[in-house]
Design an enzyme around this catalytic site. Structure first.
Site, PDB file in Angstrom:
ATOM      1  N   GLU A  78      83.189  69.290 -64.211  1.00  0.00           N
ATOM      2  CA  GLU A  78      83.535  68.925 -62.837  1.00  0.00           C
ATOM      3  C   GLU A  78      83.175  70.056 -61.878  1.00  0.00           C
ATOM      4  O   GLU A  78      83.451  71.219 -62.130  1.00  0.00           O
ATOM      5  CB  GLU A  78      85.047  68.634 -62.716  1.00  0.00           C
ATOM      6  N   CYS A 141      94.322  65.212 -63.799  1.00  0.00           N
ATOM      7  CA  CYS A 141      93.197  66.105 -64.119  1.00  0.00           C
ATOM      8  C   CYS A 141      92.704  66.843 -62.880  1.00  0.00           C
ATOM      9  O   CYS A 141      92.530  68.064 -62.898  1.00  0.00           O
ATOM     10  CB  CYS A 141      92.061  65.332 -64.785  1.00  0.00           C
ATOM     11  N   HIS A 165      85.695  66.574 -68.156  1.00  0.00           N
ATOM     12  CA  HIS A 165      86.218  65.255 -68.524  1.00  0.00           C
ATOM     13  C   HIS A 165      85.424  64.730 -69.719  1.00  0.00           C
ATOM     14  O   HIS A 165      84.202  64.900 -69.774  1.00  0.00           O
ATOM     15  CB  HIS A 165      86.063  64.261 -67.360  1.00  0.00           C
TER      16      HIS A 165
HETATM   17  N1  PCA Z   1      93.087  62.435 -68.052  1.00  0.00           N
HETATM   18  C1  PCA Z   1      93.800  62.099 -66.831  1.00  0.00           C
HETATM   19  C2  PCA Z   1      95.041  62.941 -66.879  1.00  0.00           C
HETATM   20  C3  PCA Z   1      95.176  63.423 -68.280  1.00  0.00           C
HETATM   21  C4  PCA Z   1      93.873  63.159 -68.896  1.00  0.00           C
HETATM   22  O1  PCA Z   1      93.515  63.513 -70.041  1.00  0.00           O
HETATM   23  C5  PCA Z   1      92.937  62.276 -65.582  1.00  0.00           C
HETATM   24  O2  PCA Z   1      91.709  62.130 -65.667  1.00  0.00           O
HETATM   25  O3  PCA Z   1      93.487  62.532 -64.514  1.00  0.00           O
END
Ligand code: PCA
Length: 215
Positions: A78, A141, A165
């Site tokens: 990200e 996240c 992610h």
């Molecule tokens: N993904 C979520 C929160 C925890 C996770 O593993 C997100 O993308 O916000």
């Protein structure tokens, strides 16, 4: 060099989160950097308390948070975190913020200090799909990515931090037709390659290759 790598616990309707599963299985050393692994709860604010304490306890040079992005087909470093909490679902403590500023005295957004293009290139060279993402969403996240950047802004100026992610695991899409997934082995291989790129680019700028997106 020390790198704190965090993984979220399962949330929503899922009983497993590939993030913590992959983090637990990372090597203890990558390119001679010590890897410290910490599980964090999918709970607004509480996750930041856990990471803050881990930064104080371990004094890492880097923090890399890992989270699940169900529906994505690739490992996605990200680029940016925004000062905005807006839950599509409740967090694991039952809290669902709507249109909330995270810190009134924080920047609207923070860019990661991590070399996201070099990380993406390294993941692809390891044979795993990857692209740079320009939105971490508005759930927990993005929240943790923003919170760690806020800590850098206010308290730990030498720290560098970022977020990756990762897709669903195969057993999370058995009843989700047409939904991409990636194996745990590929998650581990890809995250390891990304961490190698972080170590290699330490003290240098990101590589200048095409990595933008139109959407
Ligand atoms: N993904 C979520 C929160 C925890 C996770 O593993 C997100 O993308 O916000």
């Amino acid at each position: 060099m020390k790198i704190l790598v965090t993984g979220f616990d399962p949330f929503g309707t899922d009983k497993i989160n590939p993030a913590i599963e992959a983090v637990k299985k990372l090597p203890d050393t990558i390119s001679s950097a010590e890897i410290i692994k910490v599980e964090i709860p999918t709970i607004f604010n509480k996750c930041a308390e856990v990471v803050h304490q881990a930064i104080i306890d371990y004094k890492p040079d880097y923090v890399l948070d890992i989270g699940q992005a169900g529906g994505r087909s690739a490992l996605t470093p990200e680029r940016v975190a925004i000062n905005f909490d807006d839950g599509r679902i409740k967090d694991n403590a039952g809290y669902q913020p709507l249109n909330q500023t995270i810190h009134a005295d924080g920047q609207n957004a923070y860019f990661t200090q991590l070399p996201v293009k070099a990380m993406t290139q390294a993941i692809i060279e390891a044979g795993i799909p990857s692209y740079v993402s320009t939105t971490a969403g508005t759930y927990v996240c993005n929240h943790i990515m923003y919170q760690v950047q806020y800590m850098i802004d206010k308290e730990f100026p030498d720290l560098k931090a970022g977020f990756i992610h990762i897709p669903f695991l195969p057993n999370q899409v058995l009843k989700r037709p047409n939904t991409p997934c990636l194996s745990l082995a590929d998650d581990i291989k890809g995250i390891t390659a990304a961490i190698k790129a972080i170590v290699e680019r330490d003290g240098k700028n990101d590589i200048e290759v095409i990595g933008g997106s139109l959407s």
